[in-house]
Design a protein around this motif. Structure first.
Motif, PDB file in Angstrom:
ATOM      1  N   SER A  85      15.737 -14.004  11.246  1.00  0.00           N
ATOM      2  CA  SER A  85      16.470 -13.503  10.083  1.00  0.00           C
ATOM      3  C   SER A  85      17.167 -12.174  10.336  1.00  0.00           C
ATOM      4  O   SER A  85      18.279 -11.945   9.850  1.00  0.00           O
ATOM      5  CB  SER A  85      15.534 -13.380   8.875  1.00  0.00           C
ATOM      6  N   ALA A  86      16.532 -11.273  11.084  1.00  0.00           N
ATOM      7  CA  ALA A  86      17.077  -9.914  11.226  1.00  0.00           C
ATOM      8  C   ALA A  86      18.493  -9.895  11.812  1.00  0.00           C
ATOM      9  O   ALA A  86      19.382  -9.260  11.237  1.00  0.00           O
ATOM     10  CB  ALA A  86      16.125  -9.048  12.059  1.00  0.00           C
ATOM     11  N   ASN A  94       0.836  -1.195   0.000  1.00  0.00           N
ATOM     12  CA  ASN A  94       0.000   0.000   0.000  1.00  0.00           C
ATOM     13  C   ASN A  94       0.875   1.251   0.000  1.00  0.00           C
ATOM     14  O   ASN A  94       1.998   1.257   0.510  1.00  0.00           O
ATOM     15  CB  ASN A  94      -0.915   0.008   1.222  1.00  0.00           C
ATOM     16  N   ALA A  95       0.322   2.309  -0.554  1.00  0.00           N
ATOM     17  CA  ALA A  95       1.046   3.581  -0.600  1.00  0.00           C
ATOM     18  C   ALA A  95       1.284   4.112   0.805  1.00  0.00           C
ATOM     19  O   ALA A  95       0.466   3.919   1.708  1.00  0.00           O
ATOM     20  CB  ALA A  95       0.254   4.593  -1.420  1.00  0.00           C
ATOM     21  N   TRP A  96       2.427   4.764   1.006  1.00  0.00           N
ATOM     22  CA  TRP A  96       2.661   5.508   2.234  1.00  0.00           C
ATOM     23  C   TRP A  96       3.344   6.814   1.871  1.00  0.00           C
ATOM     24  O   TRP A  96       4.056   6.908   0.883  1.00  0.00           O
ATOM     25  CB  TRP A  96       3.483   4.692   3.230  1.00  0.00           C
ATOM     26  N   ALA A  97       3.085   7.822   2.671  1.00  0.00           N
ATOM     27  CA  ALA A  97       3.630   9.153   2.400  1.00  0.00           C
ATOM     28  C   ALA A  97       4.875   9.422   3.223  1.00  0.00           C
ATOM     29  O   ALA A  97       5.906   9.843   2.702  1.00  0.00           O
ATOM     30  CB  ALA A  97       2.578  10.219   2.681  1.00  0.00           C
ATOM     31  N   THR A  98       4.773   9.201   4.531  1.00  0.00           N
ATOM     32  CA  THR A  98       5.902   9.403   5.439  1.00  0.00           C
ATOM     33  C   THR A  98       6.070   8.162   6.294  1.00  0.00           C
ATOM     34  O   THR A  98       5.147   7.358   6.436  1.00  0.00           O
ATOM     35  CB  THR A  98       5.685  10.641   6.341  1.00  0.00           C
ATOM     36  N   HIS A  99       7.249   8.012   6.858  1.00  0.00           N
ATOM     37  CA  HIS A  99       7.567   6.829   7.664  1.00  0.00           C
ATOM     38  C   HIS A  99       8.231   7.319   8.945  1.00  0.00           C
ATOM     39  O   HIS A  99       9.236   8.028   8.893  1.00  0.00           O
ATOM     40  CB  HIS A  99       8.502   5.903   6.876  1.00  0.00           C
ATOM     41  N   MET A 100       7.662   6.933  10.075  1.00  0.00           N
ATOM     42  CA  MET A 100       8.147   7.398  11.366  1.00  0.00           C
ATOM     43  C   MET A 100       8.657   6.218  12.179  1.00  0.00           C
ATOM     44  O   MET A 100       7.926   5.273  12.449  1.00  0.00           O
ATOM     45  CB  MET A 100       7.021   8.108  12.115  1.00  0.00           C
ATOM     46  N   LEU A 101       9.944   6.275  12.543  1.00  0.00           N
ATOM     47  CA  LEU A 101      10.565   5.257  13.390  1.00  0.00           C
ATOM     48  C   LEU A 101      10.664   5.809  14.806  1.00  0.00           C
ATOM     49  O   LEU A 101      11.206   6.904  15.019  1.00  0.00           O
ATOM     50  CB  LEU A 101      11.965   4.900  12.894  1.00  0.00           C
ATOM     51  N   VAL A 102      10.152   5.059  15.770  1.00  0.00           N
ATOM     52  CA  VAL A 102      10.153   5.488  17.167  1.00  0.00           C
ATOM     53  C   VAL A 102      11.238   4.726  17.919  1.00  0.00           C
ATOM     54  O   VAL A 102      11.283   3.490  17.878  1.00  0.00           O
ATOM     55  CB  VAL A 102       8.782   5.249  17.825  1.00  0.00           C
ATOM     56  N   ALA A 103      12.102   5.451  18.605  1.00  0.00           N
ATOM     57  CA  ALA A 103      13.180   4.825  19.367  1.00  0.00           C
ATOM     58  C   ALA A 103      12.609   4.168  20.622  1.00  0.00           C
ATOM     59  O   ALA A 103      11.996   4.842  21.461  1.00  0.00           O
ATOM     60  CB  ALA A 103      14.227   5.867  19.747  1.00  0.00           C
ATOM     61  N   THR A 104      12.813   2.841  20.744  1.00  0.00           N
ATOM     62  CA  THR A 104      12.366   2.110  21.931  1.00  0.00           C
ATOM     63  C   THR A 104      13.512   1.342  22.588  1.00  0.00           C
ATOM     64  O   THR A 104      13.375   0.911  23.733  1.00  0.00           O
ATOM     65  CB  THR A 104      11.254   1.102  21.585  1.00  0.00           C
ATOM     66  N   GLY A 105      14.616   1.137  21.848  1.00  0.00           N
ATOM     67  CA  GLY A 105      15.720   0.358  22.380  1.00  0.00           C
ATOM     68  C   GLY A 105      15.448  -1.135  22.399  1.00  0.00           C
ATOM     69  O   GLY A 105      16.269  -1.910  22.901  1.00  0.00           O
ATOM     70  N   LYS A 106      14.316  -1.565  21.843  1.00  0.00           N
ATOM     71  CA  LYS A 106      13.948  -2.982  21.846  1.00  0.00           C
ATOM     72  C   LYS A 106      13.956  -3.535  20.423  1.00  0.00           C
ATOM     73  O   LYS A 106      13.878  -2.791  19.448  1.00  0.00           O
ATOM     74  CB  LYS A 106      12.566  -3.173  22.473  1.00  0.00           C
ATOM     75  N   THR A 107      14.040  -4.864  20.313  1.00  0.00           N
ATOM     76  CA  THR A 107      14.009  -5.527  19.010  1.00  0.00           C
ATOM     77  C   THR A 107      12.740  -6.342  18.801  1.00  0.00           C
ATOM     78  O   THR A 107      12.543  -6.932  17.747  1.00  0.00           O
ATOM     79  CB  THR A 107      15.230  -6.450  18.846  1.00  0.00           C
ATOM     80  N   ILE A 152      19.166   0.758   6.274  1.00  0.00           N
ATOM     81  CA  ILE A 152      18.589  -0.568   6.083  1.00  0.00           C
ATOM     82  C   ILE A 152      17.657  -0.822   7.251  1.00  0.00           C
ATOM     83  O   ILE A 152      18.083  -0.788   8.412  1.00  0.00           O
ATOM     84  CB  ILE A 152      19.669  -1.663   6.036  1.00  0.00           C
ATOM     85  N   LEU A 153      16.394  -1.050   6.973  1.00  0.00           N
ATOM     86  CA  LEU A 153      15.408  -1.339   8.001  1.00  0.00           C
ATOM     87  C   LEU A 153      15.008  -2.803   7.894  1.00  0.00           C
ATOM     88  O   LEU A 153      14.485  -3.232   6.857  1.00  0.00           O
ATOM     89  CB  LEU A 153      14.180  -0.436   7.851  1.00  0.00           C
ATOM     90  N   LEU A 154      15.259  -3.556   8.953  1.00  0.00           N
ATOM     91  CA  LEU A 154      14.989  -4.997   8.976  1.00  0.00           C
ATOM     92  C   LEU A 154      13.860  -5.291   9.942  1.00  0.00           C
ATOM     93  O   LEU A 154      13.925  -4.895  11.118  1.00  0.00           O
ATOM     94  CB  LEU A 154      16.234  -5.764   9.420  1.00  0.00           C
ATOM     95  N   CYS A 155      12.833  -5.990   9.493  1.00  0.00           N
ATOM     96  CA  CYS A 155      11.767  -6.410  10.400  1.00  0.00           C
ATOM     97  C   CYS A 155      12.319  -7.480  11.330  1.00  0.00           C
ATOM     98  O   CYS A 155      12.836  -8.501  10.872  1.00  0.00           O
ATOM     99  CB  CYS A 155      10.572  -6.939   9.627  1.00  0.00           C
ATOM    100  N   SER A 156      12.199  -7.255  12.659  1.00  0.00           N
ATOM    101  CA  SER A 156      12.733  -8.200  13.640  1.00  0.00           C
ATOM    102  C   SER A 156      11.671  -8.691  14.618  1.00  0.00           C
ATOM    103  O   SER A 156      12.003  -9.314  15.631  1.00  0.00           O
ATOM    104  CB  SER A 156      13.865  -7.526  14.438  1.00  0.00           C
ATOM    105  N   GLN A 157      10.392  -8.418  14.333  1.00  0.00           N
ATOM    106  CA  GLN A 157       9.349  -8.651  15.327  1.00  0.00           C
ATOM    107  C   GLN A 157       8.927 -10.119  15.371  1.00  0.00           C
ATOM    108  O   GLN A 157       8.040 -10.561  14.641  1.00  0.00           O
ATOM    109  CB  GLN A 157       8.135  -7.755  15.061  1.00  0.00           C
ATOM    110  N   LYS A 158       9.515 -10.860  16.287  1.00  0.00           N
ATOM    111  CA  LYS A 158       9.224 -12.297  16.371  1.00  0.00           C
ATOM    112  C   LYS A 158       7.851 -12.579  16.966  1.00  0.00           C
ATOM    113  O   LYS A 158       7.331 -13.683  16.789  1.00  0.00           O
ATOM    114  CB  LYS A 158      10.297 -13.012  17.167  1.00  0.00           C
ATOM    115  N   THR A 159       7.234 -11.600  17.664  1.00  0.00           N
ATOM    116  CA  THR A 159       5.876 -11.833  18.144  1.00  0.00           C
ATOM    117  C   THR A 159       4.881 -11.908  16.996  1.00  0.00           C
ATOM    118  O   THR A 159       3.802 -12.478  17.153  1.00  0.00           O
ATOM    119  CB  THR A 159       5.432 -10.709  19.115  1.00  0.00           C
ATOM    120  N   ARG A 160       5.226 -11.349  15.848  1.00  0.00           N
ATOM    121  CA  ARG A 160       4.383 -11.479  14.664  1.00  0.00           C
ATOM    122  C   ARG A 160       4.751 -12.710  13.865  1.00  0.00           C
ATOM    123  O   ARG A 160       3.894 -13.376  13.288  1.00  0.00           O
ATOM    124  CB  ARG A 160       4.505 -10.226  13.778  1.00  0.00           C
ATOM    125  N   ASP A 161       6.046 -12.994  13.767  1.00  0.00           N
ATOM    126  CA  ASP A 161       6.499 -14.175  13.048  1.00  0.00           C
ATOM    127  C   ASP A 161       7.916 -14.518  13.488  1.00  0.00           C
ATOM    128  O   ASP A 161       8.800 -13.646  13.454  1.00  0.00           O
ATOM    129  CB  ASP A 161       6.470 -13.933  11.540  1.00  0.00           C
TER     130      ASP A 161
END
Length: 423
Positions: free
Chosen positions: A247-248, A81-94, A232-241
């Motif tokens: 892999s990340a 899907n289209a996106w206009a802006t992308h916001m990364l929030v610092a949490t210190g977690k993976t 480089i943005l790598l998806c690391s969310q193991k709670t989703r998969d």
């Protein structure tokens, strides 16, 4: 000598031969077009990029687990899907709760629930492993965000300031379909009343230039440019998969192995100008195509004022392999890659400015040229990435903006300089 001439001739023919990407593309709104498959980003060409440009890395020793299985059948391109802006929030977690907007008291929750929608299009929201300002960070504490494609870091963002953030920063930010600026505007004289006199705010590369601007009395935020040239943005969310969690870290290790010898690797604490930042982010969709990664590339802008029309020294005009000439109006701008280790532009001896990425280059002695890192000009979204792909991604996708296996891996993205999107 004959072989060299033959190779050069072959490359010249390949460069001048029209490709599928040069076919007519229908316009969306007069400024950006939906690129058909094969037209958004150029594919590597052995005649130009070397005979092994599409080969997997032979020295890669990192492997996915034996049971790491993904969908290899679905067609990927054109389905994000289209996106206009992308916001990364610092949490210190993976890793995070399944939906990061459910993180109680967090900036992510506030973005969803504050009732203020961005006026310039869809905001993609990602939690990230960027370090928050304080070691013992709770979700409601002020944190840092990275806004793309503007490559802007905004500090001191808390849940109750999110409406202000959206109204005054995100709404005013460039988007994926904002035409890329063609030049660096002449800076206005700075308002010294807004500058921090704290010595810690001075850039250590030259000891004289403030590296960030303190907020005005009406704003709770501090903003500064992201120092990196590529992300480089790598998806690391193991709670989703679980595959994303597996892999990340493996891909980060392999990317680091190839980036370090080039002086391009940047860890989470390294803010030297240039280089490649690697961040873990939350779910972006398509985990069955793991590993998903997004590559943001900054464009380069600049001007050259010709003082004389003389031919000059032709040996200095040649530059290096990573240099290219961009046309800005009726002017050509020679652009060199930053090697990242010390802010030196390859082949030109110029030092990068830590604030806006500007760096002087040298060509003719009677010319003044300057180029700099601009906003993000491209996002290349890949999937089905494996460790053996990392070497080629570094050499060709990150540094050149070319894709190696688009039929299997390219999900989509945008190119603001060419006015193309995948949606």
């Amino acid at each position: 000598m004959t072989a060299t001439f033959s190779s050069a001739l072959k490359r010249g023919r390949a460069f001048l031969t029209p490709t599928n990407s040069s076919t007519a593309i229908p316009r969306l709104d007069g400024s950006f077009s939906k690129a058909p498959e094969g037209a958004l980003f150029p594919k590597v060409d052995p005649a130009i990029d070397g005979e092994d440009c599409d080969h997997d890395c032979e020295s890669c020793s990192i492997k996915y687990p034996a049971k790491f299985k993904i969908d290899e059948d679905d067609k990927l391109y054109g389905h994000v899907n289209a996106w206009a802006t992308h916001m990364l929030v610092a949490t210190g977690k993976t890793d995070w709760v399944r939906d990061v907007s459910d993180e109680k008291g967090s900036v992510m929750e506030a973005v969803r629930d504050c009732g203020v929608e961005p006026s310039n299009g869809k905001l993609m929201l990602s939690a990230s492993n960027m370090p928050p300002p304080h070691e013992h960070h709770s979700p409601s504490d002020p944190t840092t965000i990275l806004l793309l494609p503007s490559f802007t870091i905004i500090e001191n963002v808390s849940p109750n300031t999110v409406p202000n953030l959206i109204k005054h920063h995100i709404n005013a930010a460039p988007t994926s379909t904002t035409p890329f600026p063609s030049h660096i505007p002449n800076p206005s004289p700075p308002d010294i009343s807004s500058l921090s006199l704290d010595p810690a705010s001075f850039d250590q590369s030259n000891g004289t230039t403030p590296s960030q601007i303190s907020p005005s009395p009406s704003s709770p935020f501090t903003t500064r440019p992201c120092p990196h040239k590529y992300l480089i943005l790598l998806c690391s969310q193991k709670t989703r998969d679980a595959r994303c969690g597996q892999s990340a870290p493996l891909l980060r290790r392999e990317f680091e192995r190839h980036l370090r010898p080039l002086g391009l690797y940047r860890d989470l604490q390294d803010e030297r100008p240039g280089g490649v930042g690697i961040y873990f982010i939350s779910h972006v969709g398509g985990h069955k195509y793991s590993a998903n990664l997004m590559i943001y590339r900054r464009g380069e802008v600049g001007v050259r004022d010709e003082m004389d029309s003389g031919d000059g020294d032709s040996s200095q005009q040649k530059g290096h392999e990573n240099s290219r000439v961009q046309v800005r109006g009726n002017r050509e701008v020679e652009v060199g890659e930053i090697d990242g280790s010390n802010g030196i532009a390859s082949g030109d001896g110029g030092k990068a400015n830590a604030i806006n990425g500007q760096m002087p280059t040298r060509g003719h002695d009677n010319e003044k040229k300057s180029v700099g890192m601009g906003e993000g000009s491209q996002c290349i979204w890949l999937a089905r990435v494996r460790p053996e792909d990392c070497e080629g991604i570094v050499k060709h996708t990150i540094l050149k903006g070319k894709v190696i296996k688009p039929e299997r891996q390219l999900r989509g993205g945008f190119d603001r300089q060419r006015g193309l999107v995948s949606w």
